[in-house]
Design a protein around this motif. Sequence first.
Motif, PDB file in Angstrom:
ATOM      1  N   PRO A  15       0.808  -1.226   0.000  1.00 47.35           N
ATOM      2  CA  PRO A  15       0.000   0.000   0.000  1.00 47.35           C
ATOM      3  C   PRO A  15       0.839   1.272   0.000  1.00 47.35           C
ATOM      4  O   PRO A  15       0.356   2.329  -0.392  1.00 47.35           O
ATOM      5  CB  PRO A  15      -0.813  -0.115   1.292  1.00 47.35           C
ATOM      6  CG  PRO A  15      -0.864  -1.555   1.600  1.00 47.35           C
ATOM      7  CD  PRO A  15       0.424  -2.129   1.081  1.00 47.35           C
ATOM      8  N   ALA A  16       2.102   1.202   0.410  1.00 47.85           N
ATOM      9  CA  ALA A  16       2.953   2.389   0.397  1.00 47.85           C
ATOM     10  C   ALA A  16       3.310   2.816  -1.032  1.00 47.85           C
ATOM     11  O   ALA A  16       3.725   3.946  -1.260  1.00 47.85           O
ATOM     12  CB  ALA A  16       4.223   2.136   1.187  1.00 47.85           C
ATOM     13  N   GLU A  17       3.111   1.921  -2.009  1.00 45.29           N
ATOM     14  CA  GLU A  17       3.404   2.243  -3.398  1.00 45.29           C
ATOM     15  C   GLU A  17       2.258   2.971  -4.092  1.00 45.29           C
ATOM     16  O   GLU A  17       2.419   3.430  -5.223  1.00 45.29           O
ATOM     17  CB  GLU A  17       3.709   0.963  -4.173  1.00 45.29           C
ATOM     18  CG  GLU A  17       4.937   0.220  -3.697  1.00 45.29           C
ATOM     19  CD  GLU A  17       5.101  -1.111  -4.404  1.00 45.29           C
ATOM     20  OE1 GLU A  17       4.243  -1.452  -5.247  1.00 45.29           O
ATOM     21  OE2 GLU A  17       6.081  -1.806  -4.128  1.00 45.29           O
TER      22      GLU A  17
ATOM     23  N   ALA B 116      -4.225   8.416   1.185  1.00 44.27           N
ATOM     24  CA  ALA B 116      -5.027   9.226   2.111  1.00 44.27           C
ATOM     25  C   ALA B 116      -6.417   8.627   2.296  1.00 44.27           C
ATOM     26  O   ALA B 116      -6.971   8.655   3.394  1.00 44.27           O
ATOM     27  CB  ALA B 116      -5.128  10.663   1.592  1.00 44.27           C
ATOM     28  N   MET B 117      -6.985   8.076   1.232  1.00 44.61           N
ATOM     29  CA  MET B 117      -8.304   7.448   1.348  1.00 44.61           C
ATOM     30  C   MET B 117      -8.220   6.196   2.222  1.00 44.61           C
ATOM     31  O   MET B 117      -9.103   5.932   3.040  1.00 44.61           O
ATOM     32  CB  MET B 117      -8.853   7.077  -0.024  1.00 44.61           C
ATOM     33  CG  MET B 117      -9.346   8.248  -0.822  1.00 44.61           C
ATOM     34  SD  MET B 117     -10.253   7.789  -2.314  1.00 44.61           S
ATOM     35  CE  MET B 117      -9.123   6.700  -3.141  1.00 44.61           C
TER      36      MET B 117
ATOM     37  N   GLY C  30      -9.815   2.141   8.808  1.00 44.04           N
ATOM     38  CA  GLY C  30     -10.017   1.419  10.064  1.00 44.04           C
ATOM     39  C   GLY C  30     -10.396   2.308  11.248  1.00 44.04           C
ATOM     40  O   GLY C  30     -10.737   1.797  12.304  1.00 44.04           O
ATOM     41  N   GLU C  31     -10.377   3.594  11.052  1.00 48.96           N
ATOM     42  CA  GLU C  31     -10.662   4.515  12.176  1.00 48.96           C
ATOM     43  C   GLU C  31     -12.171   4.651  12.370  1.00 48.96           C
ATOM     44  O   GLU C  31     -12.937   4.562  11.432  1.00 48.96           O
ATOM     45  CB  GLU C  31     -10.054   5.888  11.875  1.00 48.96           C
ATOM     46  CG  GLU C  31      -8.549   5.886  11.752  1.00 48.96           C
ATOM     47  CD  GLU C  31      -8.025   7.251  11.358  1.00 48.96           C
ATOM     48  OE1 GLU C  31      -8.811   8.199  11.288  1.00 48.96           O
ATOM     49  OE2 GLU C  31      -6.810   7.348  11.121  1.00 48.96           O
TER      50      GLU C  31
END
Length: 85
Positions: A65-67, A74-75, A80-81
């Motif tokens: 996901p860092a790629e 940002a989405m 999970g919050e």
Amino acid sequence: MSPLYLLSNVTVLAAEEGHSVNEQLHEIAPVLGGVAFVAFIAMLLIAMSFSSRGTAPAIGEYENPAELPADEQAMLAGVGEPVRH
């Protein structure tokens, strides 16, 4: 003879002559509806052509996901919050 009698004759004549205009409007209504339908479908397709929803990354393009691009990161950051109102 009273002027009201003349007024009623004018009203009756105007009503009889207006009948043909109403018939012409009833004949053209489906044509105008078809034109409006085609115009709205064209506007929908034009609006959807500016959307990037149809472009999915190739399978395996983003394993980590860092790629992902910054806007997609940002989405995903708030998934999970808990929702704050």
